[in-house]
Enzyme design. Structure first.
Site, short mmCIF file in Angstrom:
data_model
loop_
_atom_site.label_atom_id
_atom_site.label_comp_id
_atom_site.label_asym_id
_atom_site.label_seq_id
_atom_site.Cartn_x
_atom_site.Cartn_y
_atom_site.Cartn_z
CG HIS A 54 51.30 -14.16 -106.36
ND1 HIS A 54 50.46 -15.17 -105.96
CD2 HIS A 54 52.56 -14.62 -106.18
CE1 HIS A 54 51.17 -16.20 -105.55
NE2 HIS A 54 52.45 -15.89 -105.67
CD GLU A 81 56.06 -14.13 -107.48
OE1 GLU A 81 56.68 -15.08 -106.96
OE2 GLU A 81 54.96 -14.28 -108.06
CG HIS A 96 54.41 -21.55 -108.30
ND1 HIS A 96 53.83 -22.65 -107.70
CD2 HIS A 96 54.91 -20.79 -107.30
CE1 HIS A 96 53.97 -22.55 -106.39
NE2 HIS A 96 54.63 -21.44 -106.11
#
Length: 294
Positions: A54, A81, A96
């Site tokens: 992640h 990811e 993000h």
């Protein structure tokens, strides 16, 4: 101060994730060098789920940085990811949050630019930011990578990518799907070797996933969320994966997903996320989920 407080926060998050989802080696009862082989080919509907790092190995290095990519590589994790956004001057960067505040020193370097939205800064301005000091002193000087730089590092490491397009319906980001496809093409990630096996493009925006499929039908795509019924059947026309919170992936829903085939003729896959409050890979395996984002 910002470095110290956010480093403490990161340590707390890392503890919670570590407690709930062990490292790949612990989860599978194997040594880390064997992890890649153990998860390289998940069995649809059963077997050990694939592990996807992640935002890179974000327990070991600052999220969405090249350091996190390399940390995942050292752990033997083939898949990472990430999150892609667009700058004020139209460049694609890997980060993000909608703002730069949490994971960079933008507040200190540009004190008059609150709320420090990514879309309000040029790529050159973002390139000046420290994206690692908040996580730990040894990561000070890590930068927010461009998508091109990120792809180069993945290529160098032989890794694979689960790419999330962030906020594509927001006005400043309209058309970002076409731009992402253009960058993937420029970096040669749309050839058969990459598009078929090494990359999946996902988003919470269903219409945007459809747009990606129409722009590059050879790509595998994923929808974030847990649609059901008629909506799920419609999604199967242009999505290869349905990627929900793990808590939303009940056995009946998982079975309904697996009964459908995606645009490339294969049963839909499920890559689940937000596993921190569940039992991690073992629970996902029991539910027949192909991958978990940890």
């Amino acid at each position: 101060m910002w470095r110290r407080s956010r480093r403490v926060a990161a340590a707390g998050v890392a503890f919670l994730i570590t407690a709930a989802v062990p490292s790949a080696a612990v989860a599978f009862g194997a040594e880390e060098p064997a992890v890649a082989a153990a998860v390289a080919g998940p069995v649809p509907g059963g077997g050990r789920p694939l592990l996807i790092a992640h935002r890179g190995a974000s327990r070991d290095a600052p999220e969405n940085t090249l350091a996190a990519v390399d940390a995942a590589h050292r752990r033997g994790l083939a898949w990472v990811e990430n999150d892609v956004q667009r700058t004020k001057d139209g460049k694609l960067v890997v980060i993000h949050d909608a703002t730069l505040k949490r994971t960079t020193d933008a507040e200190q370097l540009f004190p008059g630019r609150a709320p420090w939205r990514v879309r309000d800064f040029t790529a050159a301005e973002i390139a000046r930011l420290d994206a690692g000091g908040w996580f730990g002193r040894r990561f000070a000087g890590e930068r927010v990578p461009t998508l091109a730089t990120y792809l180069h590092r993945l290529e160098h490491n032989g890794q694979r990518l689960l790419l999330e397009i962030k906020s594509p319906k927001d006005h400043p980001y309209r058309g970002i799907e076409k731009q992402v496809i253009g960058e993937l093409r420029a970096q040669r990630w749309l050839d058969r070797a990459h598009a078929g096996r090494r990359i999946v493009v996902q988003s919470f925006c269903v219409s945007c996933v459809k747009a990606v499929h129409e722009l590059a039908p050879q790509l595998r795509t994923g929808i974030l969320g847990a649609p059901s019924g008629a909506a799920l059947a419609r999604c199967a026309r242009f999505a290869d994966q349905i990627n929900p919170r793990l808590s939303a992936a009940g056995s009946r829903w998982v079975a309904a997903v697996h009964r459908l085939r995606g645009p490339h003729g294969r049963p839909l896959e499920i890559y689940a996320w937000d596993v921190g409050k569940d039992t991690g890979s073992r629970a996902a395996s029991l539910r027949g989920i192909e991958g978990i984002i940890v």
